[in-house]
Design an enzyme around this catalytic site. Structure first.
Site: not given
Ligand code: NI
Length: 166
Positions: A45, A50, A90-91, A132-133, A136
């Site tokens: 995701g 991000q 998470c990236l 989660h996304e 963000h």
């Molecule tokens: Ni994330």
């Protein structure tokens, strides 16, 4: 095009994203870039936040084969129930994995890449990923659910990594 992913504790990750007014070619290009960046990373995701674009767009693909892209523009959660507790990564926080408690079942309303209204019923990992996304887009990260001490430890670890790599 591969976009640069911001890393915690970059303050830009705390920006609240704006609603997309119109799904035009520019937005579709951004959607494509989000997927390309997410697949290359690799991750399951990625939110526009991000990559420092503060628009309400998320890209998700939880399939093994990496061939089931889910693009949500202006997502809204209509209903949520049940509890799911999964280890999240998470990236924007490479190498950090922690359990977070989320709703298990969702109904989500959004626009897709073509700008069409869609309604999704999700469960388990996909629900977790959507929550989660969507966090963000509010400038929120999964480490915000952890204790301040744990978060501080993660901050130190990631700051050290950044110093090493730059
Ligand atoms: Ni994330």
């Amino acid at each position: 095009m591969i976009l640069e992913i911001l890393h915690f504790p970059d303050p830009r990750l705390r920006t609240r994203a704006q609603f997309v007014q119109k799904v035009d070619k520019t937005i579709q290009k951004l959607v494509d870039d989000l997927f390309e960046t997410m697949y290359q990373a690799p991750g399951i995701g990625l939110a526009a936040t991000q990559v420092n674009v503060h628009k309400r767009i998320i890209a998700i693909d939880i399939s093994e084969e990496r061939n089931q892209p889910v693009c949500l523009i202006n997502p809204t959660i209509l209903t949520r129930d049940g509890v799911e507790c999964l280890e999240e990564g998470c990236l924007s926080l490479p190498g950090i994995f922690e359990e977070v408690q989320r709703a298990k079942n969702l109904t989500v309303q959004a626009l897709n890449r073509e700008g069409e209204a869609i309604l999704l019923t999700t469960e388990g990992l996909l629900s977790v990923c959507i929550q989660h996304e969507m966090d963000h887009l509010e400038g929120k990260l999964f480490v915000d659910y952890l204790s301040p001490l744990k978060r501080q430890r993660i901050r130190k670890k990631l700051t050290k990594q950044t110093e090493k790599s730059s």
